[in-house]
Enzyme design. Sequence first.
Site, PDB file in Angstrom:
ATOM      1  N   GLY A  92       5.512  10.300  -8.316  1.00 53.32           N
ATOM      2  CA  GLY A  92       6.427   9.132  -8.681  1.00 53.32           C
ATOM      3  C   GLY A  92       7.049   8.461  -7.504  1.00 53.32           C
ATOM      4  O   GLY A  92       7.101   8.770  -6.538  1.00 53.32           O
ATOM      5  N   ASP A 110      -3.483 -14.399  -3.828  1.00 57.29           N
ATOM      6  CA  ASP A 110      -3.889 -15.282  -4.903  1.00 57.29           C
ATOM      7  C   ASP A 110      -5.218 -14.504  -5.394  1.00 57.29           C
ATOM      8  O   ASP A 110      -5.181 -13.103  -5.385  1.00 57.29           O
ATOM      9  CB  ASP A 110      -4.465 -16.725  -4.083  1.00 57.29           C
ATOM     10  CG  ASP A 110      -5.254 -16.204  -2.913  1.00 57.29           C
ATOM     11  OD1 ASP A 110      -6.156 -15.077  -2.985  1.00 57.29           O
ATOM     12  OD2 ASP A 110      -5.464 -17.184  -2.011  1.00 57.29           O
ATOM     13  N   PRO A 112      -7.257   9.454  -5.032  1.00 54.03           N
ATOM     14  CA  PRO A 112      -9.022   9.091  -5.052  1.00 54.03           C
ATOM     15  C   PRO A 112      -9.291   8.289  -3.800  1.00 54.03           C
ATOM     16  O   PRO A 112      -8.401   7.705  -3.197  1.00 54.03           O
ATOM     17  CB  PRO A 112      -9.269   8.627  -6.266  1.00 54.03           C
ATOM     18  CG  PRO A 112      -8.068   8.606  -7.418  1.00 54.03           C
ATOM     19  CD  PRO A 112      -6.713   8.672  -6.270  1.00 54.03           C
ATOM     20  N   HIS A 152      -5.858  -5.788  -3.345  1.00 56.48           N
ATOM     21  CA  HIS A 152      -6.742  -6.234  -2.281  1.00 56.48           C
ATOM     22  C   HIS A 152      -6.700  -7.778  -1.769  1.00 56.48           C
ATOM     23  O   HIS A 152      -7.644  -7.878  -0.672  1.00 56.48           O
ATOM     24  CB  HIS A 152      -7.974  -5.691  -2.427  1.00 56.48           C
ATOM     25  CG  HIS A 152      -8.132  -4.182  -2.505  1.00 56.48           C
ATOM     26  ND1 HIS A 152      -9.350  -3.468  -2.642  1.00 56.48           N
ATOM     27  CD2 HIS A 152      -7.188  -3.247  -2.271  1.00 56.48           C
ATOM     28  CE1 HIS A 152      -9.266  -2.311  -2.650  1.00 56.48           C
ATOM     29  NE2 HIS A 152      -7.781  -2.030  -2.492  1.00 56.48           N
ATOM     30  N   ASN A 160      -2.720   9.673   4.346  1.00 51.14           N
ATOM     31  CA  ASN A 160      -1.612   8.720   4.345  1.00 51.14           C
ATOM     32  C   ASN A 160      -1.412   8.499   6.094  1.00 51.14           C
ATOM     33  O   ASN A 160      -0.482   7.667   6.473  1.00 51.14           O
ATOM     34  CB  ASN A 160      -0.347   9.337   4.077  1.00 51.14           C
ATOM     35  CG  ASN A 160      -0.154   9.353   2.588  1.00 51.14           C
ATOM     36  OD1 ASN A 160      -0.775   8.258   2.144  1.00 51.14           O
ATOM     37  ND2 ASN A 160       0.525   9.984   1.979  1.00 51.14           N
ATOM     38  N   HIS A 184       1.056   4.397  -2.584  1.00 47.50           N
ATOM     39  CA  HIS A 184       0.829   5.746  -2.126  1.00 47.50           C
ATOM     40  C   HIS A 184       1.974   6.758  -2.646  1.00 47.50           C
ATOM     41  O   HIS A 184       1.660   7.798  -3.079  1.00 47.50           O
ATOM     42  CB  HIS A 184       0.610   5.880  -0.687  1.00 47.50           C
ATOM     43  CG  HIS A 184      -0.884   5.752  -0.422  1.00 47.50           C
ATOM     44  ND1 HIS A 184      -1.429   6.300   0.556  1.00 47.50           N
ATOM     45  CD2 HIS A 184      -1.756   4.430  -0.668  1.00 47.50           C
ATOM     46  CE1 HIS A 184      -2.818   5.841   0.726  1.00 47.50           C
ATOM     47  NE2 HIS A 184      -2.867   4.969  -0.058  1.00 47.50           N
ATOM     48  N   ARG A 186       0.836  -1.113  -0.065  1.00 42.72           N
ATOM     49  CA  ARG A 186       0.014  -0.046   0.042  1.00 42.72           C
ATOM     50  C   ARG A 186       0.847   1.320  -0.011  1.00 42.72           C
ATOM     51  O   ARG A 186       0.696   2.287  -0.811  1.00 42.72           O
ATOM     52  CB  ARG A 186      -1.083   0.097   1.386  1.00 42.72           C
ATOM     53  CG  ARG A 186      -1.914   1.300   1.385  1.00 42.72           C
ATOM     54  CD  ARG A 186      -2.610   1.168   2.621  1.00 42.72           C
ATOM     55  NE  ARG A 186      -3.462   2.370   2.535  1.00 42.72           N
ATOM     56  CZ  ARG A 186      -3.820   3.227   3.484  1.00 42.72           C
ATOM     57  NH1 ARG A 186      -3.415   2.775   4.832  1.00 42.72           N
ATOM     58  NH2 ARG A 186      -4.498   3.902   3.481  1.00 42.72           N
TER      59      ARG A 186
END
Length: 323
Positions: free
Chosen positions: A67, A246, A160, A190, A90, A61, A57
Amino acid sequence: MAYYPILFLLFLTLPFSSAKLTLDYYKAKCPDFEKIVRENVYTKQSAVPATAPGLLRMFFHDCITDGCDASIFISSSAYNPHTERDADLNLSLSGDAFDIVSKIKNALELACPGIVSCSDILAQATRDLVKMVGGPYYKVRLGRKDSRDSDAKRVDANLPTTKMTMSQIIDKFTVKNFTIRDMVALTGAHTIGFTHCKEFIDRIYPIIDPTLHPKLAIGLRHICQNYTLDTSMAAFNDVRSPSTFDNAFFKNILKGLGLLTTDYLLSVDPRTRPIVEEYAKDQQAFFVDFAKAMEKVSVLGVKTGNKGEVRNRCDQFNNNIHA
């Protein structure tokens, strides 16, 4: 993975750039680079299984805000009071993710001081963790420099939230030259990690969203009943195999077992549902596409040469008097 971490820049036009990046960038300068990253990743993930989704994650971010340049690590100071790290979106980033990068940086500074950038550490460690928890291997080109800038306002402009429509989500990808297929594959991140209750509370209170599986909704109500008192309360994104990378996420959302409204939209929108169905049936197809998409993400807006620096510490610019 709250705030849909795989969504990309709202309006910035960062190029996919692999200029001066090479697979063997540290072969001569820091020959133990890969080994040091790998060993630290193994030790940390073995002790704290939440490290992999947390770092994945964080990687997204960082890359979506100007970048892949480690700007997300900079701590606020009197000279730079509002860095990306302290942006509202964040604040829930994993402390273990910050910790593993710091540990690797310290080890590399002992082995080859001033050579390896924090942004390269983040990219390499993310790949190694994805592989460690069962995901696909993909190549990581190296030679990124760390940014000399970090601004919280850019996070708010570019990240977003989970409340967007599928068309808005798709737009955020296509404006960065990602395809819809790239977007669906990246959403498969996810399959590991968790989302805080506040991100999906509107699906279970005051009434249950009819698109949500009833048994899951009841379970989520139990988990999140005190979320206003304890904002750390969260649920696994993947109810089947939350610690294994998976294709279960795609199987789940086709059955109403996704936490977020955007998960549901992904499973029903005619532009994305066929891809979701394909990945649900064919894990290898998902892995191949995820690996390709991650290679694209990892070179998004990279800084090379004199456009950045190799920080001595990941949380500070080398010249800490920085506006």
